[in-house]
Design a protein around this motif. Sequence first.
Motif, mmCIF file in Angstrom:
data_model
loop_
_atom_site.group_PDB
_atom_site.id
_atom_site.type_symbol
_atom_site.label_atom_id
_atom_site.label_comp_id
_atom_site.label_asym_id
_atom_site.label_seq_id
_atom_site.Cartn_x
_atom_site.Cartn_y
_atom_site.Cartn_z
ATOM 1 N N TYR A 125 3.015 -8.463 -15.034
ATOM 2 C CA TYR A 125 3.882 -8.356 -13.863
ATOM 3 C C TYR A 125 3.628 -7.089 -13.041
ATOM 4 N N PRO A 126 3.511 -5.905 -13.664
ATOM 5 C CA PRO A 126 3.225 -4.717 -12.842
ATOM 6 C C PRO A 126 1.935 -4.843 -12.043
ATOM 7 N N LEU A 127 0.922 -5.483 -12.639
ATOM 8 C CA LEU A 127 -0.334 -5.666 -11.914
ATOM 9 C C LEU A 127 -0.156 -6.597 -10.719
ATOM 10 N N LEU A 128 0.561 -7.700 -10.939
ATOM 11 C CA LEU A 128 0.822 -8.626 -9.839
ATOM 12 C C LEU A 128 1.656 -7.964 -8.746
ATOM 13 N N TYR A 129 2.608 -7.148 -9.167
ATOM 14 C CA TYR A 129 3.468 -6.480 -8.182
ATOM 15 C C TYR A 129 2.659 -5.512 -7.321
ATOM 16 N N VAL A 130 1.763 -4.756 -7.955
ATOM 17 C CA VAL A 130 0.945 -3.800 -7.206
ATOM 18 C C VAL A 130 0.080 -4.526 -6.183
ATOM 19 N N VAL A 131 -0.570 -5.611 -6.614
ATOM 20 C CA VAL A 131 -1.419 -6.370 -5.691
ATOM 21 C C VAL A 131 -0.588 -6.979 -4.566
ATOM 22 N N SER A 132 0.562 -7.557 -4.906
ATOM 23 C CA SER A 132 1.421 -8.171 -3.892
ATOM 24 C C SER A 132 1.939 -7.138 -2.901
ATOM 25 N N ALA A 133 2.350 -5.976 -3.416
ATOM 26 C CA ALA A 133 2.864 -4.927 -2.535
ATOM 27 C C ALA A 133 1.780 -4.410 -1.606
ATOM 28 N N SER A 134 0.542 -4.368 -2.088
ATOM 29 C CA SER A 134 -0.542 -3.855 -1.244
ATOM 30 C C SER A 134 -0.836 -4.783 -0.082
ATOM 31 N N PHE A 135 -0.505 -6.068 -0.202
ATOM 32 C CA PHE A 135 -0.738 -7.037 0.872
ATOM 33 C C PHE A 135 0.538 -7.349 1.659
ATOM 34 N N TYR A 190 -4.673 -1.290 3.539
ATOM 35 C CA TYR A 190 -6.114 -1.201 3.356
ATOM 36 C C TYR A 190 -6.792 -0.636 4.602
ATOM 37 N N GLU A 191 -6.291 -0.993 5.776
ATOM 38 C CA GLU A 191 -6.847 -0.432 7.001
ATOM 39 C C GLU A 191 -6.653 1.081 7.033
ATOM 40 N N ALA A 192 -5.475 1.531 6.600
ATOM 41 C CA ALA A 192 -5.208 2.968 6.587
ATOM 42 C C ALA A 192 -6.100 3.688 5.582
ATOM 43 N N VAL A 193 -6.325 3.059 4.432
ATOM 44 C CA VAL A 193 -7.177 3.670 3.414
ATOM 45 C C VAL A 193 -8.599 3.825 3.930
ATOM 46 N N PHE A 194 -9.156 2.759 4.463
ATOM 47 C CA PHE A 194 -10.560 2.796 4.854
ATOM 48 C C PHE A 194 -10.792 3.469 6.206
ATOM 49 N N ARG A 195 -9.713 3.773 6.931
ATOM 50 C CA ARG A 195 -9.865 4.579 8.142
ATOM 51 C C ARG A 195 -9.866 6.070 7.827
ATOM 52 N N ARG A 251 5.937 6.452 9.031
ATOM 53 C CA ARG A 251 4.985 7.206 8.210
ATOM 54 C C ARG A 251 5.329 7.099 6.733
ATOM 55 N N GLN A 252 6.628 7.193 6.418
ATOM 56 C CA GLN A 252 7.036 7.067 5.033
ATOM 57 C C GLN A 252 6.716 5.676 4.489
ATOM 58 N N GLY A 253 6.937 4.666 5.324
ATOM 59 C CA GLY A 253 6.629 3.300 4.895
ATOM 60 C C GLY A 253 5.155 3.107 4.639
ATOM 61 N N LEU A 254 4.320 3.684 5.505
ATOM 62 C CA LEU A 254 2.882 3.565 5.310
ATOM 63 C C LEU A 254 2.434 4.301 4.061
ATOM 64 N N ARG A 255 3.052 5.428 3.785
ATOM 65 C CA ARG A 255 2.700 6.173 2.574
ATOM 66 C C ARG A 255 3.062 5.384 1.330
ATOM 67 N N GLU A 256 4.195 4.715 1.347
ATOM 68 C CA GLU A 256 4.566 3.865 0.212
ATOM 69 C C GLU A 256 3.566 2.730 0.044
ATOM 70 N N LEU A 257 3.146 2.166 1.171
ATOM 71 C CA LEU A 257 2.175 1.077 1.118
ATOM 72 C C LEU A 257 0.820 1.562 0.627
ATOM 73 N N LEU A 258 0.474 2.792 0.991
ATOM 74 C CA LEU A 258 -0.804 3.362 0.561
ATOM 75 C C LEU A 258 -0.900 3.485 -0.952
ATOM 76 N N LYS A 259 0.226 3.745 -1.608
ATOM 77 C CA LYS A 259 0.208 3.903 -3.054
ATOM 78 C C LYS A 259 -0.402 2.683 -3.733
ATOM 79 N N TYR A 260 0.037 1.519 -3.311
ATOM 80 C CA TYR A 260 -0.426 0.287 -3.940
ATOM 81 C C TYR A 260 -1.836 -0.077 -3.481
#
Length: 296
Positions: A30-40, A63-68, A255-264
């Motif tokens: 479940y934690p793995l699925l949650y991380v993948v789901s949250a990242s998308f 992912y766009e933020a990471v690779f930018r 910005r805070q929301g994007l940072r949370e999204l970046l974690k996953y």
Amino acid sequence: MDSLAHDKSDRLFHMVNNAALGVFLLIVLYPLLYVVSASFSSASAVISGKVWLWPVEFSLDGYEAVFRHRMVWTGLQNTLLYTFAGTLISVLVTVLAAYPLSRNDFKGRRGFTLLFVFTMMFNGGLIPTYLLVKELGMLDTAWAMVVPAALSVWNVMIMMTYFRTSLPLELLESAQMDGCSDFTFLLRIVLPLSGPIIAVVTLFYAVDQWNQYFNALIFLKSEKLFPLQLVLRDILVQNQVSQETLGDAKTAAARQGLRELLKYSLIVVSSVPLLAIYPFVQKYFVKGMMIGSIKG
């Protein structure tokens, strides 16, 4: 009656065992699925807690933020270099250390083995290691990521045990009768027969090198030499997200929301390469770990 009762108890055992394994599988999965789901998912969905199992408001913003980020591609290139070169060197020196220690005719074998084991329990510490790397001229160079972590005594012990339990002495004696030297015997006979354990040790070293960030944190100063894990650490832990990475996120909440999204997204980016490689070496991994552990 006894056989019927025995069959029922077996079925009951298998049902309970399968149920327990299913529960453990869900706990791990479940934690793995949650991380993948949250990242998308979208940043707002992640912050509001709407993500539970599947992606909510599908988005690739993380992912766009990471690779930018200006350092991600440089870090990825450095990590691939460190992983490839470090694993190659580590496997080479591990074989060269483990094979002589596995030979009963090697004089001083016990003494050298004790010296190796001693380093597993005691070491010089961080400051002497740093001074040694500095005196060797490897500070702030790629060699600082490869040489200090080149040899794992634990892997030497695993490979030494494999050589001693899986390669019969008669094979060496036969090769020596045919005029085969020790080096030729190692290259042409030992290594081809040691594919499983080499695959296991290679995987161990590759994972260690891929996840390496502490040595980079201590020995590297130039950003152009930073591995991917150190770049991700800067983004994730220290929240070093540049305005270029943030894109159109103008408000503090965004910005805070994007940072949370970046974690996953960062977790997925750093884990996918190893997860992609593992299925190809899994069969060797199991065989290499089990062979030699039981002698009939």
